[in-house]
Write an enzyme that holds these catalytic residues in place. Sequence first.
Site, short mmCIF file in Angstrom:
data_model
loop_
_atom_site.label_atom_id
_atom_site.label_comp_id
_atom_site.label_asym_id
_atom_site.label_seq_id
_atom_site.Cartn_x
_atom_site.Cartn_y
_atom_site.Cartn_z
NE ARG A 147 -3.50 -2.12 2.65
CZ ARG A 147 -3.31 -3.45 3.35
NH1 ARG A 147 -1.89 -3.45 3.86
NH2 ARG A 147 -4.04 -4.33 3.41
CE LYS A 171 -6.41 -1.25 4.97
NZ LYS A 171 -7.69 -1.47 4.35
CG HIS A 248 -5.29 0.77 -3.74
ND1 HIS A 248 -4.39 0.84 -2.53
CD2 HIS A 248 -6.36 -0.10 -3.74
CE1 HIS A 248 -4.93 -0.28 -1.91
NE2 HIS A 248 -6.14 -0.87 -2.66
NE ARG A 251 -3.21 -3.51 -1.41
CZ ARG A 251 -2.80 -4.33 -0.61
NH1 ARG A 251 -1.60 -4.31 -0.74
NH2 ARG A 251 -3.44 -4.91 0.24
CG HIS A 274 -5.91 -9.06 0.93
ND1 HIS A 274 -5.95 -9.38 -0.46
CD2 HIS A 274 -6.17 -7.61 0.98
CE1 HIS A 274 -6.17 -8.21 -1.29
NE2 HIS A 274 -5.85 -7.26 -0.62
CE1 TYR A 283 -6.61 -6.69 -6.92
CE2 TYR A 283 -6.84 -7.90 -4.76
CZ TYR A 283 -6.40 -6.68 -5.45
OH TYR A 283 -6.48 -5.74 -4.65
#
Length: 306
Positions: A147, A171, A248, A251, A274, A283
Amino acid sequence: MSAGNGVEEFLDWLVLERGRAPSTREAYRRDLSGYCEVLVARGRSAETADEEDVLAHLRQLQSRGMAPASIRRTMTAVRTFHQFLVVDGLRDDDPCSHVEIPRVPASVPGALSEAEVDAILDAVNGSDRVSRRDRAMLEVLYGTGMRISELVGMSLSDVDMAESLVRVLGKGQRERILPVGRCAQEALAAWLVHAGRGEMEPERWASQHDQEAVWINQRGRRLSRQGAWSVVKKRAQQAALGAKVTPHVFRHSCATHMLDHGADIRAVQELLGHASISTTQVYTMVSKEKLWEVYRAAHPRATLSR
């Protein structure tokens, strides 16, 4: 926010116990503010709210024409808040337990073609310090799928050139170790020398935070998220792709191209950081579309009418 006790305690809990970023705390504060206003208007509080109060808030959000993703985010904040109240002993029941949060239709992330990625990277062909930095940033973004916030958060101690690895904090402050491919490693090495980063170093650093940064601006300060975003847009515009490129998108492109070339979905999940594989599975929709595109173009009987 005056619909009852617990909101500030909940926001503190998000940061201290769940490891959420201060920006996430403020986002939850905004989402809960609207909910508390509804409760006050109905003569209720967070401690006395029932299922109908929660549904009233949901209907109000929908009546405003909010996007499904925004509604889901806001209602998730409300649900998490009430779960906290139960755990913290401020309520015995959860009024959200039977409220179904609207689902967001799965969307296929936009991704560049491999040729488009090459075009952007080839557009950064100088040997000056800015070109070295920008090329390395783009190669690392595409090569690792990290990110933009993870990119600008990198410090020199996070880079292991000998092992071709970098460490990032994602995150929830979750740490990941990412491999750095040959192209990204070469670009990074060309930046982390005197002719690159060294020429941007100030005579006196403003802070240790700046001194430790991998990416700095021409004033010798750690590159901000906005600064990195501007670099991506500028270089994409040079390749006539500015309208469709954001950080993004690099990514998305990394994940899509890896799956196109046969990568295991769980490996891609780990690379992207994730929490749930369902996020990564979006994806695979891109890759299936690519498969059909190639099939229709190449197979002699793919579109043959009878």
